[in-house]
Write a protein that holds these residues in place. Structure first.
Motif, PDB file in Angstrom:
ATOM      1  N   PRO A 107       1.953  18.279 -48.706  1.00  0.00           N
ATOM      2  CA  PRO A 107       1.332  17.776 -47.473  1.00  0.00           C
ATOM      3  C   PRO A 107       1.925  16.455 -46.975  1.00  0.00           C
ATOM      4  CG  PRO A 107      -0.071  17.279 -49.321  1.00  0.00           C
ATOM      5  CD  PRO A 107       1.059  18.101 -49.864  1.00  0.00           C
ATOM      6  N   TYR A 108       2.875  15.908 -47.724  1.00  0.00           N
ATOM      7  CA  TYR A 108       3.365  14.571 -47.399  1.00  0.00           C
ATOM      8  C   TYR A 108       4.514  14.589 -46.394  1.00  0.00           C
ATOM      9  CZ  TYR A 108       0.353  13.391 -51.275  1.00  0.00           C
ATOM     10  OH  TYR A 108      -0.741  13.257 -52.079  1.00  0.00           O
ATOM     11  N   GLU A 109       4.976  13.399 -46.039  1.00  0.00           N
ATOM     12  CA  GLU A 109       5.957  13.224 -44.974  1.00  0.00           C
ATOM     13  C   GLU A 109       7.245  14.005 -45.219  1.00  0.00           C
ATOM     14  OE1 GLU A 109       6.634   9.128 -44.217  1.00  0.00           O
ATOM     15  OE2 GLU A 109       4.551   8.670 -43.775  1.00  0.00           O
ATOM     16  N   GLU A 110       7.628  14.126 -46.498  1.00  0.00           N
ATOM     17  CA  GLU A 110       8.874  14.826 -46.804  1.00  0.00           C
ATOM     18  C   GLU A 110       8.864  16.255 -46.268  1.00  0.00           C
ATOM     19  OE1 GLU A 110       8.243  11.706 -49.931  1.00  0.00           O
ATOM     20  OE2 GLU A 110       7.025  13.199 -48.893  1.00  0.00           O
ATOM     21  N   SER A 111       7.693  16.883 -46.226  1.00  0.00           N
ATOM     22  CA  SER A 111       7.571  18.269 -45.786  1.00  0.00           C
ATOM     23  C   SER A 111       6.955  18.408 -44.403  1.00  0.00           C
ATOM     24  CB  SER A 111       6.739  19.075 -46.789  1.00  0.00           C
ATOM     25  OG  SER A 111       7.328  19.088 -48.061  1.00  0.00           O
ATOM     26  N   THR A 112       5.890  17.653 -44.150  1.00  0.00           N
ATOM     27  CA  THR A 112       5.125  17.864 -42.917  1.00  0.00           C
ATOM     28  C   THR A 112       5.245  16.715 -41.920  1.00  0.00           C
ATOM     29  OG1 THR A 112       3.144  16.836 -43.837  1.00  0.00           O
ATOM     30  CG2 THR A 112       3.435  19.195 -44.226  1.00  0.00           C
ATOM     31  N   GLY A 113       5.802  15.596 -42.377  1.00  0.00           N
ATOM     32  CA  GLY A 113       5.868  14.429 -41.507  1.00  0.00           C
ATOM     33  C   GLY A 113       4.545  13.700 -41.400  1.00  0.00           C
ATOM     34  N   LYS A 114       3.573  14.093 -42.215  1.00  0.00           N
ATOM     35  CA  LYS A 114       2.243  13.477 -42.167  1.00  0.00           C
ATOM     36  C   LYS A 114       2.033  12.568 -43.368  1.00  0.00           C
ATOM     37  CE  LYS A 114       0.271  17.628 -39.977  1.00  0.00           C
ATOM     38  NZ  LYS A 114      -0.727  18.727 -40.119  1.00  0.00           N
ATOM     39  N   SER A 115       1.143  11.610 -43.196  1.00  0.00           N
ATOM     40  CA  SER A 115       0.757  10.721 -44.292  1.00  0.00           C
ATOM     41  C   SER A 115      -0.743  10.863 -44.529  1.00  0.00           C
ATOM     42  CB  SER A 115       1.095   9.270 -43.942  1.00  0.00           C
ATOM     43  OG  SER A 115       0.269   8.805 -42.893  1.00  0.00           O
ATOM     44  N   PRO A 116      -1.228  10.402 -45.670  1.00  0.00           N
ATOM     45  CA  PRO A 116      -2.668  10.514 -45.956  1.00  0.00           C
ATOM     46  C   PRO A 116      -3.565   9.851 -44.911  1.00  0.00           C
ATOM     47  CG  PRO A 116      -1.464   9.997 -47.958  1.00  0.00           C
ATOM     48  CD  PRO A 116      -0.475   9.891 -46.837  1.00  0.00           C
ATOM     49  N   ASP A 117      -2.987   8.957 -44.122  1.00  0.00           N
ATOM     50  CA  ASP A 117      -3.788   8.281 -43.093  1.00  0.00           C
ATOM     51  C   ASP A 117      -3.982   9.136 -41.842  1.00  0.00           C
ATOM     52  OD1 ASP A 117      -3.962   6.040 -44.708  1.00  0.00           O
ATOM     53  OD2 ASP A 117      -2.146   5.145 -43.887  1.00  0.00           O
ATOM     54  N   ASP A 118      -3.147  10.161 -41.692  1.00  0.00           N
ATOM     55  CA  ASP A 118      -3.264  11.020 -40.511  1.00  0.00           C
ATOM     56  C   ASP A 118      -4.551  11.834 -40.567  1.00  0.00           C
ATOM     57  OD1 ASP A 118      -0.839  10.194 -39.423  1.00  0.00           O
ATOM     58  OD2 ASP A 118       0.286  11.646 -40.615  1.00  0.00           O
ATOM     59  N   PRO A 119      -5.239  11.981 -39.455  1.00  0.00           N
ATOM     60  CA  PRO A 119      -6.516  12.724 -39.448  1.00  0.00           C
ATOM     61  C   PRO A 119      -6.350  14.196 -39.788  1.00  0.00           C
ATOM     62  CG  PRO A 119      -5.813  12.174 -37.220  1.00  0.00           C
ATOM     63  CD  PRO A 119      -4.916  11.411 -38.138  1.00  0.00           C
ATOM     64  N   ASP A 120      -5.169  14.760 -39.524  1.00  0.00           N
ATOM     65  CA  ASP A 120      -4.953  16.176 -39.823  1.00  0.00           C
ATOM     66  C   ASP A 120      -4.111  16.372 -41.078  1.00  0.00           C
ATOM     67  OD1 ASP A 120      -2.679  15.136 -38.717  1.00  0.00           O
ATOM     68  OD2 ASP A 120      -2.250  16.872 -37.430  1.00  0.00           O
ATOM     69  N   PHE A 121      -4.135  15.360 -41.951  1.00  0.00           N
ATOM     70  CA  PHE A 121      -3.422  15.469 -43.232  1.00  0.00           C
ATOM     71  C   PHE A 121      -3.983  16.642 -44.032  1.00  0.00           C
ATOM     72  CE2 PHE A 121      -2.880  14.069 -47.742  1.00  0.00           C
ATOM     73  CZ  PHE A 121      -1.499  14.059 -47.774  1.00  0.00           C
ATOM     74  N   LYS A 122      -3.135  17.514 -44.512  1.00  0.00           N
ATOM     75  CA  LYS A 122      -3.472  18.722 -45.288  1.00  0.00           C
ATOM     76  C   LYS A 122      -4.090  19.834 -44.440  1.00  0.00           C
ATOM     77  CE  LYS A 122      -4.053  16.881 -49.980  1.00  0.00           C
ATOM     78  NZ  LYS A 122      -4.898  16.894 -51.190  1.00  0.00           N
ATOM     79  N   VAL A 123      -4.240  19.612 -43.136  1.00  0.00           N
ATOM     80  CA  VAL A 123      -4.798  20.658 -42.275  1.00  0.00           C
ATOM     81  C   VAL A 123      -3.667  21.616 -41.891  1.00  0.00           C
ATOM     82  CG1 VAL A 123      -5.963  21.191 -40.110  1.00  0.00           C
ATOM     83  CG2 VAL A 123      -6.564  19.121 -41.391  1.00  0.00           C
ATOM     84  N   THR A 124      -3.876  22.905 -42.114  1.00  0.00           N
ATOM     85  CA  THR A 124      -2.850  23.904 -41.834  1.00  0.00           C
ATOM     86  C   THR A 124      -2.862  24.303 -40.352  1.00  0.00           C
ATOM     87  OG1 THR A 124      -4.304  25.780 -42.259  1.00  0.00           O
ATOM     88  CG2 THR A 124      -3.173  24.820 -44.159  1.00  0.00           C
ATOM     89  N   ALA A 125      -1.871  25.102 -39.988  1.00  0.00           N
ATOM     90  CA  ALA A 125      -1.770  25.583 -38.601  1.00  0.00           C
ATOM     91  C   ALA A 125      -2.950  26.466 -38.233  1.00  0.00           C
ATOM     92  CB  ALA A 125      -0.462  26.336 -38.410  1.00  0.00           C
ATOM     93  N   SER A 126      -3.585  27.071 -39.243  1.00  0.00           N
ATOM     94  CA  SER A 126      -4.744  27.939 -38.973  1.00  0.00           C
ATOM     95  C   SER A 126      -6.056  27.166 -38.982  1.00  0.00           C
ATOM     96  CB  SER A 126      -4.805  29.066 -40.008  1.00  0.00           C
ATOM     97  OG  SER A 126      -5.012  28.537 -41.308  1.00  0.00           O
ATOM     98  N   GLY A 127      -5.971  25.863 -39.307  1.00  0.00           N
ATOM     99  CA  GLY A 127      -7.174  25.041 -39.310  1.00  0.00           C
ATOM    100  C   GLY A 127      -7.835  24.884 -40.662  1.00  0.00           C
ATOM    101  N   THR A 128      -7.314  25.547 -41.686  1.00  0.00           N
ATOM    102  CA  THR A 128      -7.896  25.406 -43.029  1.00  0.00           C
ATOM    103  C   THR A 128      -7.316  24.180 -43.719  1.00  0.00           C
ATOM    104  OG1 THR A 128      -6.172  26.788 -44.028  1.00  0.00           O
ATOM    105  CG2 THR A 128      -8.150  27.905 -43.230  1.00  0.00           C
ATOM    106  N   ILE A 129      -7.913  23.805 -44.822  1.00  0.00           N
ATOM    107  CA  ILE A 129      -7.370  22.730 -45.656  1.00  0.00           C
ATOM    108  C   ILE A 129      -6.441  23.369 -46.683  1.00  0.00           C
ATOM    109  CG2 ILE A 129      -7.904  20.873 -47.278  1.00  0.00           C
ATOM    110  CD1 ILE A 129      -8.792  20.339 -44.401  1.00  0.00           C
ATOM    111  N   ALA A 130      -5.188  22.947 -46.669  1.00  0.00           N
ATOM    112  CA  ALA A 130      -4.202  23.530 -47.579  1.00  0.00           C
ATOM    113  C   ALA A 130      -4.646  23.373 -49.029  1.00  0.00           C
ATOM    114  CB  ALA A 130      -2.847  22.866 -47.372  1.00  0.00           C
ATOM    115  N   THR A 131      -4.522  24.474 -49.777  1.00  0.00           N
ATOM    116  CA  THR A 131      -4.963  24.491 -51.174  1.00  0.00           C
ATOM    117  C   THR A 131      -3.890  25.141 -52.042  1.00  0.00           C
ATOM    118  OG1 THR A 131      -7.267  24.698 -50.464  1.00  0.00           O
ATOM    119  CG2 THR A 131      -6.766  25.253 -52.767  1.00  0.00           C
ATOM    120  N   GLN A 132      -3.500  24.438 -53.086  1.00  0.00           N
ATOM    121  CA  GLN A 132      -2.495  24.986 -53.999  1.00  0.00           C
ATOM    122  C   GLN A 132      -3.050  26.221 -54.696  1.00  0.00           C
ATOM    123  OE1 GLN A 132      -0.431  22.141 -56.450  1.00  0.00           O
ATOM    124  NE2 GLN A 132      -0.014  23.638 -58.049  1.00  0.00           N
TER     125      GLN A 132
END
Length: 204
Positions: A107-132
């Motif tokens: 979920p981090y910047e290396e892959s998604t360009g997002k950081s933990p501070d972003d409101p949609d951090f770990k949020v997938t394109a379908s709206g779910t929370i990404a889960t390993q």
């Protein structure tokens, strides 16, 4: 008379002193011999002990090698058994399969360009929370909610995300941390499409 006695005593001393000296030398030699014999006995005990230790170590090494061999054979047999069970189960339950290229992202910047501070951090394109162990990204022709099995994994994954580079038969597998994603890298795996979402019977 005194002179005669004196001469006799002197003669006796000449005979006695070498005898006493010889006796002293003999006693010393005998003591030295006993010491040497004792040392030899101690050395023999040590050699016997070392031989026993070497024998035990050889036996231990032999048993260890056999044990390691048996463990790896058992693991190999277990893996083959799991593969057979997987094939028997999913050969009947999947809709179709294909050879895919599986990559990994986090979920981090290396892959998604997002950081933990972003409101949609770990949020997938379908709206779910990404889960390993559940979330994967696939091409748009696979609708959100499509259930997929990936060779080598026990989990059933769900298409919940997209990616600009995830096209065709490529799958992006979600990991919680960057290290695991990097470690997984890029691999070719057999992909089994198990089920499409309700109302969908084939990919777009």
């Amino acid at each position: 008379m005194k002179k005669v006695v004196k001469n006799m005593l002197f003669s006796a001393a000449l005979v006695t002193v070498p005898i006493l000296y010889s006796l002293h030398v003999y006693q010393n030699s005998n003591n030295q011999l006993k010491i040497i014999q004792k040392q030899l006995r101690e050395q023999q005990k040590l050699i016997k002990y070392l031989k026993q230790e070497i024998g035990q170590n050889k036996e231990y090494i032999k048993n260890s090698e056999q044990s390691i061999k048996e463990q790896y054979e058992q693991r190999f047999n277990d893996i083959e058994k799991k593969i057979d069970e997987f094939n028997k189960k999913y050969n009947k339950e999947y809709l179709y399969s294909f050879e895919g290229v599986v990559t990994a992202y986090s979920p981090y910047e290396e892959s998604t360009g997002k950081s933990p501070d972003d409101p949609d951090f770990k949020v997938t394109a379908s709206g779910t929370i990404a889960t390993q162990g559940r979330t994967i990204a696939m091409d748009q022709r696979f609708p959100f909610g499509t259930l997929v099995k990936i060779e080598g994994f026990n989990e059933v994954f769900r298409v919940e995300d997209r990616g600009s580079k995830i096209k065709g038969n490529r799958i992006d597998l979600y990991f919680e941390n960057v290290e695991d994603a990097v470690k997984f890298g890029k691999q070719k795996r057999k992909i089994y499409v198990i089920k499409f979402p309700k109302g969908v019977d084939k990919p777009n």
